[in-house]
Design an enzyme around this catalytic site. Sequence first.
Site, PDB file in Angstrom:
ATOM      1  CD  GLU A 278      -2.763  -1.106   2.530  1.00  0.00           C
ATOM      2  OE1 GLU A 278      -2.618  -0.187   3.367  1.00  0.00           O
ATOM      3  OE2 GLU A 278      -3.634  -1.975   2.604  1.00  0.00           O
TER       4      GLU A 278
ATOM      5  CG  ASN B 206       0.925   5.702   4.066  1.00  0.00           C
ATOM      6  OD1 ASN B 206       1.846   6.379   3.601  1.00  0.00           O
ATOM      7  ND2 ASN B 206      -0.318   6.144   4.126  1.00  0.00           N
TER       8      ASN B 206
ATOM      9  CB  ILE C  10      32.194  -8.013 -20.763  1.00  0.00           C
ATOM     10  CG1 ILE C  10      32.901  -8.483 -19.482  1.00  0.00           C
ATOM     11  CG2 ILE C  10      32.623  -8.856 -21.961  1.00  0.00           C
ATOM     12  CD1 ILE C  10      32.489  -9.852 -18.981  1.00  0.00           C
TER      13      ILE C  10
ATOM     14  N   GLY D 253      31.164   0.056 -24.811  1.00  0.00           N
ATOM     15  CA  GLY D 253      30.160   1.015 -25.318  1.00  0.00           C
ATOM     16  C   GLY D 253      28.906   0.306 -25.807  1.00  0.00           C
TER      17      GLY D 253
ATOM     18  CD  GLU E 186       7.539 -12.308  -5.145  1.00  0.00           C
ATOM     19  OE1 GLU E 186       7.833 -13.312  -4.496  1.00  0.00           O
ATOM     20  OE2 GLU E 186       7.016 -12.356  -6.282  1.00  0.00           O
TER      21      GLU E 186
HETATM   22  N1  COS Z   1       5.440 -18.076   7.657  1.00  0.00           N
HETATM   23  C1  COS Z   1       4.379 -18.191   8.481  1.00  0.00           C
HETATM   24  N2  COS Z   1       4.077 -17.238   9.419  1.00  0.00           N
HETATM   25  C2  COS Z   1       4.897 -16.175   9.502  1.00  0.00           C
HETATM   26  C3  COS Z   1       6.021 -16.002   8.683  1.00  0.00           C
HETATM   27  C4  COS Z   1       6.283 -17.027   7.724  1.00  0.00           C
HETATM   28  N3  COS Z   1       7.328 -16.935   6.885  1.00  0.00           N
HETATM   29  N4  COS Z   1       6.632 -14.846   8.985  1.00  0.00           N
HETATM   30  C5  COS Z   1       5.926 -14.289   9.990  1.00  0.00           C
HETATM   31  N5  COS Z   1       4.876 -15.103  10.300  1.00  0.00           N
HETATM   32  C6  COS Z   1       3.886 -14.899  11.372  1.00  0.00           C
HETATM   33  C7  COS Z   1       4.589 -14.779  12.716  1.00  0.00           C
HETATM   34  O1  COS Z   1       4.784 -16.049  13.297  1.00  0.00           O
HETATM   35  C8  COS Z   1       3.618 -13.923  13.506  1.00  0.00           C
HETATM   36  O2  COS Z   1       2.569 -14.749  13.975  1.00  0.00           O
HETATM   37  P1  COS Z   1       2.147 -14.708  15.543  1.00  0.00           P
HETATM   38  O3  COS Z   1       1.673 -13.298  15.764  1.00  0.00           O
HETATM   39  O4  COS Z   1       1.073 -15.731  15.649  1.00  0.00           O
HETATM   40  O5  COS Z   1       3.390 -15.037  16.310  1.00  0.00           O
HETATM   41  C9  COS Z   1       3.021 -12.988  12.449  1.00  0.00           C
HETATM   42  O6  COS Z   1       3.222 -13.640  11.177  1.00  0.00           O
HETATM   43  C10 COS Z   1       3.691 -11.627  12.426  1.00  0.00           C
HETATM   44  O7  COS Z   1       5.064 -11.829  12.198  1.00  0.00           O
HETATM   45  P2  COS Z   1       6.168 -10.800  12.665  1.00  0.00           P
HETATM   46  O8  COS Z   1       5.796 -10.262  14.018  1.00  0.00           O
HETATM   47  O9  COS Z   1       7.494 -11.443  12.517  1.00  0.00           O
HETATM   48  O10 COS Z   1       5.989  -9.605  11.616  1.00  0.00           O
HETATM   49  P3  COS Z   1       6.907  -8.324  11.431  1.00  0.00           P
HETATM   50  O11 COS Z   1       6.016  -7.242  11.047  1.00  0.00           O
HETATM   51  O12 COS Z   1       7.834  -8.123  12.575  1.00  0.00           O
HETATM   52  O13 COS Z   1       7.902  -8.689  10.198  1.00  0.00           O
HETATM   53  C11 COS Z   1       8.414  -9.077   7.870  1.00  0.00           C
HETATM   54  C12 COS Z   1       7.537  -9.368   9.100  1.00  0.00           C
HETATM   55  C13 COS Z   1       9.301  -7.873   7.956  1.00  0.00           C
HETATM   56  C14 COS Z   1       9.259 -10.310   7.642  1.00  0.00           C
HETATM   57  C15 COS Z   1       7.333  -8.925   6.800  1.00  0.00           C
HETATM   58  O14 COS Z   1       6.587  -7.761   7.041  1.00  0.00           O
HETATM   59  C16 COS Z   1       7.860  -8.900   5.403  1.00  0.00           C
HETATM   60  O15 COS Z   1       8.170  -9.952   4.821  1.00  0.00           O
HETATM   61  N6  COS Z   1       7.925  -7.683   4.831  1.00  0.00           N
HETATM   62  C17 COS Z   1       8.220  -7.539   3.435  1.00  0.00           C
HETATM   63  C18 COS Z   1       6.929  -7.604   2.698  1.00  0.00           C
HETATM   64  C19 COS Z   1       7.138  -7.867   1.259  1.00  0.00           C
HETATM   65  O16 COS Z   1       7.851  -8.785   0.878  1.00  0.00           O
HETATM   66  N7  COS Z   1       6.495  -7.037   0.456  1.00  0.00           N
HETATM   67  C20 COS Z   1       6.519  -7.206  -0.947  1.00  0.00           C
HETATM   68  C21 COS Z   1       5.125  -7.415  -1.390  1.00  0.00           C
HETATM   69  S1  COS Z   1       5.012  -8.427  -2.786  1.00  0.00           S
HETATM   70  S2  COS Z   1       5.826  -7.492  -4.225  1.00  0.00           S
END
Ligand code: COS
Length: 386
Positions: free
Chosen positions: A129, A131, A341, A344, A367
């Site tokens: 999104e 934000n 490599i 130009g 991702e």
């Molecule tokens: N598989 C299953 N569950 C997962 C998981 C995974 N790989 N990663 C996290 N979870 C679960 C956690 O276990 C937690 O569950 P509980 O609350 O029951 O314990 C919940 O999801 C929240 O996880 P967490 O607290 O670790 O979340 P955070 O916000 O701290 O961090 C990151 C998560 C940063 C790893 C995540 O936001 C991320 O991947 N961000 C990037 C997003 C992305 O790739 N965007 C691109 C979009 S597609 S182009």
Amino acid sequence: MPDSAMVHEQETLILQTLEQFLERDVRPYVMELEHNDIWPEEIVHKMAELGLFGAIIDEEYGGLGLNTEEEARLMFEVGKAAPAFRSVFGTTIGIGSQGIVMDGTDEQKSKYLPKLAAGEIVGSFCLTEPNAGSDAKSLQTTAILDGNEYVLNGTKRYITNAPRAGLYTVYARTNPEDKGAGAVSAILVEAGTKGQSTGKIDKKMGQKGTQTSDLVFEDCRVPATQLLGLEEGMGFKTAMKVLDRGRLHLAAACVGMARRLIDDALAYAMERKQFGQPIANFQLVQAMLADSETELYAARTMTLDACKRRDAGEKTTRAAACAKYYATEMVGRVADRAVQIHGGAGYIAEYKVERFYRDVRLFRLYEGTSQIQQLIIARDMIKSAS
Ligand code: COS
């Protein structure tokens, strides 16, 4: 030649047919794509005929049912063509449909997977999104239950395939009071639903032919049965699981792209003469080729290892993040050396490495950025050691 280690005869056949298709139909069109920014219908049709849209969807829903390793080997070939070619079907079979595969009800699977597998509809993954990018948990789009319908409001950004998708998996907050991950749910929204619209198509640095745009919801109503898995609060976990697999898919695509770039750079270096001899004879050029080949080998081995572990039932969040991080950074360095490599000529569009150089930049961003992969890896290391 396609990868000879592909075990099943059927998959070998798919790779051979794919290679012919890429050589005959796809590669000649790629330069036009730079200007037209859209794949012609006949090529998309052919992708569907080859079964690419259903590559990792189960056979009972009309897919090919490839496992993660087989998918990676497929991507090693696909990556050689053009990243934008990958994203038409890759986003559908990957993040666009895996939520349904992993957490959908039988009814949701039967309703959508056959259409997605046949390429009748394109799937789209809608998490980001304005934000909420890296901090995906903070998303603000809402889906509020009203009678037997969810009412969606909010904006999704940089959504791959939004302009042409038939089905969106939308991650939204079903309880706006709760700002945590536990209030995020996945809702399946069909294109054309009243209250849903797409913004203008984004102008991007590269990957022409992959269309992204905003996806906007204004009091968009969908039946409550469109809640993925019919369970609220599971959406964030679904998104994370989908990304765990999607990151392996991208790592494999980067391996394919690096192979193509190194092959092109090697061919150019052996043909191009300076100081009376092919530039491939010069050790400083050889160093660039050798570094690229070594890093490609490492990324390929790492990606296959992570895929095999996933297929064996291991949780591969850390391994997938390592593979995505390393392979996407690797292909950036390989593309840079390929331009170097070529000298130009590397800056001139007709030699094609210029396009790859722009195209590969995105892999370190979507991702999950490289920094997010680092964070996932380190957090998992700390958790295991605690
Ligand atoms: N598989 C299953 N569950 C997962 C998981 C995974 N790989 N990663 C996290 N979870 C679960 C956690 O276990 C937690 O569950 P509980 O609350 O029951 O314990 C919940 O999801 C929240 O996880 P967490 O607290 O670790 O979340 P955070 O916000 O701290 O961090 C990151 C998560 C940063 C790893 C995540 O936001 C991320 O991947 N961000 C990037 C997003 C992305 O790739 N965007 C691109 C979009 S597609 S182009």
